[in-house]
Design a protein around this motif. Structure first.
Motif, mmCIF file in Angstrom:
data_model
loop_
_atom_site.group_PDB
_atom_site.id
_atom_site.type_symbol
_atom_site.label_atom_id
_atom_site.label_comp_id
_atom_site.label_asym_id
_atom_site.label_seq_id
_atom_site.Cartn_x
_atom_site.Cartn_y
_atom_site.Cartn_z
ATOM 1 N N TYR A 104 76.026 14.560 22.784
ATOM 2 C CA TYR A 104 75.313 14.941 24.004
ATOM 3 C C TYR A 104 74.460 16.182 23.772
ATOM 4 O O TYR A 104 73.302 16.263 24.216
ATOM 5 N N SER A 105 75.013 17.144 23.058
ATOM 6 C CA SER A 105 74.271 18.362 22.740
ATOM 7 C C SER A 105 72.989 18.039 21.978
ATOM 8 O O SER A 105 71.920 18.611 22.248
ATOM 9 N N GLU A 106 73.094 17.092 21.046
ATOM 10 C CA GLU A 106 71.940 16.745 20.210
ATOM 11 C C GLU A 106 70.887 15.951 20.974
ATOM 12 O O GLU A 106 69.696 16.262 20.892
ATOM 13 N N ILE A 107 71.292 14.929 21.718
ATOM 14 C CA ILE A 107 70.297 14.078 22.392
ATOM 15 C C ILE A 107 69.646 14.782 23.577
ATOM 16 O O ILE A 107 68.496 14.486 23.933
ATOM 17 N N ALA A 108 70.367 15.722 24.202
ATOM 18 C CA ALA A 108 69.813 16.454 25.342
ATOM 19 C C ALA A 108 69.176 17.768 24.921
ATOM 20 O O ALA A 108 68.587 18.472 25.753
ATOM 21 N N ASN A 109 69.328 18.104 23.617
ATOM 22 C CA ASN A 109 68.763 19.337 23.075
ATOM 23 C C ASN A 109 69.252 20.568 23.847
ATOM 24 O O ASN A 109 68.459 21.401 24.306
ATOM 25 N N ILE A 110 70.551 20.656 24.012
ATOM 26 C CA ILE A 110 71.160 21.793 24.696
ATOM 27 C C ILE A 110 72.270 22.366 23.819
ATOM 28 O O ILE A 110 72.731 21.714 22.876
ATOM 29 N N LYS A 111 72.685 23.586 24.120
ATOM 30 C CA LYS A 111 73.769 24.209 23.359
ATOM 31 C C LYS A 111 75.059 23.431 23.553
ATOM 32 O O LYS A 111 75.292 22.853 24.621
ATOM 33 N N LYS A 112 75.892 23.476 22.528
ATOM 34 C CA LYS A 112 77.140 22.717 22.590
ATOM 35 C C LYS A 112 78.031 23.189 23.738
ATOM 36 O O LYS A 112 78.693 22.382 24.389
ATOM 37 N N THR B 87 70.142 11.327 30.745
ATOM 38 C CA THR B 87 70.113 11.051 29.304
ATOM 39 C C THR B 87 71.506 10.706 28.795
ATOM 40 O O THR B 87 71.696 9.781 28.002
ATOM 41 N N LEU B 88 72.500 11.455 29.273
ATOM 42 C CA LEU B 88 73.891 11.214 28.872
ATOM 43 C C LEU B 88 74.350 9.819 29.292
ATOM 44 O O LEU B 88 74.921 9.067 28.495
ATOM 45 N N MET B 89 74.096 9.462 30.542
ATOM 46 C CA MET B 89 74.560 8.170 31.056
ATOM 47 C C MET B 89 73.842 7.006 30.386
ATOM 48 O O MET B 89 74.445 5.951 30.148
ATOM 49 N N GLU B 90 72.571 7.191 30.064
ATOM 50 C CA GLU B 90 71.832 6.138 29.368
ATOM 51 C C GLU B 90 72.386 5.928 27.964
ATOM 52 O O GLU B 90 72.463 4.802 27.473
ATOM 53 N N PHE B 91 72.788 7.022 27.314
ATOM 54 C CA PHE B 91 73.385 6.922 25.978
ATOM 55 C C PHE B 91 74.708 6.158 26.050
ATOM 56 O O PHE B 91 74.976 5.296 25.201
ATOM 57 N N ILE B 92 75.528 6.465 27.040
ATOM 58 C CA ILE B 92 76.809 5.770 27.195
ATOM 59 C C ILE B 92 76.588 4.298 27.512
ATOM 60 O O ILE B 92 77.288 3.425 26.997
ATOM 61 N N ASP B 93 75.583 4.027 28.345
ATOM 62 C CA ASP B 93 75.288 2.636 28.708
ATOM 63 C C ASP B 93 74.896 1.823 27.476
ATOM 64 O O ASP B 93 75.242 0.647 27.340
ATOM 65 N N LYS B 94 74.230 2.472 26.535
ATOM 66 C CA LYS B 94 73.777 1.783 25.329
ATOM 67 C C LYS B 94 74.859 1.714 24.263
ATOM 68 O O LYS B 94 75.006 0.701 23.567
ATOM 69 N N ASN B 95 75.657 2.804 24.121
ATOM 70 C CA ASN B 95 76.602 2.916 23.007
ATOM 71 C C ASN B 95 78.072 2.803 23.414
ATOM 72 O O ASN B 95 78.949 2.736 22.561
ATOM 73 N N GLY B 96 78.346 2.819 24.695
ATOM 74 C CA GLY B 96 79.718 2.659 25.175
ATOM 75 C C GLY B 96 80.487 3.955 25.317
ATOM 76 O O GLY B 96 81.422 4.043 26.107
ATOM 77 N N LYS B 97 80.102 4.977 24.572
ATOM 78 C CA LYS B 97 80.821 6.251 24.609
ATOM 79 C C LYS B 97 79.938 7.344 24.037
ATOM 80 O O LYS B 97 78.889 7.068 23.426
ATOM 81 N N GLU C 177 87.650 14.096 17.231
ATOM 82 C CA GLU C 177 86.656 14.437 18.258
ATOM 83 C C GLU C 177 86.841 13.515 19.454
ATOM 84 O O GLU C 177 86.925 12.305 19.297
ATOM 85 N N ASP C 178 86.893 14.096 20.635
ATOM 86 C CA ASP C 178 87.103 13.302 21.844
ATOM 87 C C ASP C 178 85.887 12.429 22.148
ATOM 88 O O ASP C 178 84.745 12.779 21.839
ATOM 89 N N PHE C 179 86.157 11.303 22.802
ATOM 90 C CA PHE C 179 85.102 10.432 23.288
ATOM 91 C C PHE C 179 85.110 10.430 24.815
ATOM 92 O O PHE C 179 86.158 10.638 25.441
ATOM 93 N N TYR C 180 83.946 10.161 25.397
ATOM 94 C CA TYR C 180 83.839 10.094 26.846
ATOM 95 C C TYR C 180 83.145 8.777 27.213
ATOM 96 O O TYR C 180 82.171 8.383 26.585
ATOM 97 N N ILE C 181 83.696 8.129 28.226
ATOM 98 C CA ILE C 181 83.137 6.850 28.683
ATOM 99 C C ILE C 181 82.884 6.936 30.182
ATOM 100 O O ILE C 181 83.423 7.795 30.881
ATOM 101 N N ALA C 182 82.038 6.031 30.666
ATOM 102 C CA ALA C 182 81.749 5.981 32.093
ATOM 103 C C ALA C 182 82.894 5.294 32.825
ATOM 104 O O ALA C 182 83.543 4.394 32.294
ATOM 105 N N ILE C 183 83.135 5.720 34.038
ATOM 106 C CA ILE C 183 84.181 5.101 34.857
ATOM 107 C C ILE C 183 83.560 4.007 35.718
ATOM 108 O O ILE C 183 82.520 4.210 36.338
#
Length: 218
Positions: free
Chosen positions: A180-188, A164-174, A212-218
């Motif tokens: 991530y907590s919200e889209i995966a429905n997990i604790k922060k 789910t995380l990687m698909e979000f990055i693929d769509k939004n870039g970061k 707030e930090d951003f994370y991108i795929a390598i």
């Protein structure tokens, strides 16, 4: 040409480039906490030079009492930075009895380093260098710096939440930890732990930010 003249020429060439990821100017030493912050940021990042006696508009003003300034700054570095860092300092005469102090800070193998003004571990603050600014490191960045020192060959399980995380990055870039907590429905805290591990495993890259930090795929 003598050595002093060569140093001045080199200094002018460096100053012309302006501040950046590896260079910071300070006009005076009368705000030691700001100087310590820059030193810590360089040590926690890729190293750099801190030049004192240079204005933000790249004018070489120099310090009138350079020996006193060096003594105070060096004492503050040794007293208020935890753990100790590796650095060297050079003095260059620029005009009459004035001079510029150049602190050369090495990238540290003992990250993260902290500004420790009170002696209370709970109040220590870490900083990193981002372009021409030194910003406070988030909890995630501190954990990443700590983990990079260990070089354990980190691994993680690639499950539904990671997908789910990687698909979000693929769509939004970061992505951010909060997103991530919200889209995966997990604790922060769980989102934070997973993202830190994925950075250490070489799957993601962190882009530190003041808010707030951003994370991108390598």
């Amino acid at each position: 040409m003598n050595q002093l003249a060569e140093n001045i020429k080199d200094l002018k060439n460096i100053v012309k480039r302006g501040e950046g990821a590896f260079l910071e100017f300070k006009l005076k030493s009368n705000h030691p906490e700001k100087i310590i912050r820059e030193v810590v940021a360089f040590a926690n990042s890729n190293g750099g030079k801190l030049m004192i006696g240079i204005s933000d508009d790249k004018e070489i003003k120099g310090l009138k009492y350079i020996d006193e300034d060096e003594y105070i700054i060096t004492k503050n570095i040794e007293k208020y930075i935890y753990p100790l860092i590796d650095y060297s300092v050079e003095k260059i005469n620029v005009e009459g009895d004035k001079g510029v102090l150049i602190y050369d800070i090495k990238p540290s193998p003992f990250k993260p380093h902290f500004v420790d003004l009170s002696g209370n571990p709970e109040e220590r603050k870490a900083y990193v260098r981002v372009e021409d600014k030194s910003i406070q490191a988030s909890k995630e960045v501190r954990e990443i710096l700590k983990g990079q020192n260990k070089d354990k060959g980190y691994k993680f399980s690639f499950g539904k939440k990671e997908k789910t995380l990687m698909e979000f990055i693929d769509k939004n870039g970061k992505i951010t930890v909060k997103e991530y907590s919200e889209i995966a429905n997990i604790k922060k805290k769980d989102a934070s732990r997973t993202i830190v591990l994925m950075v250490l495993a070489g799957v993601l890259k962190v882009l530190p930010h003041e808010i707030e930090d951003f994370y991108i795929a390598i």
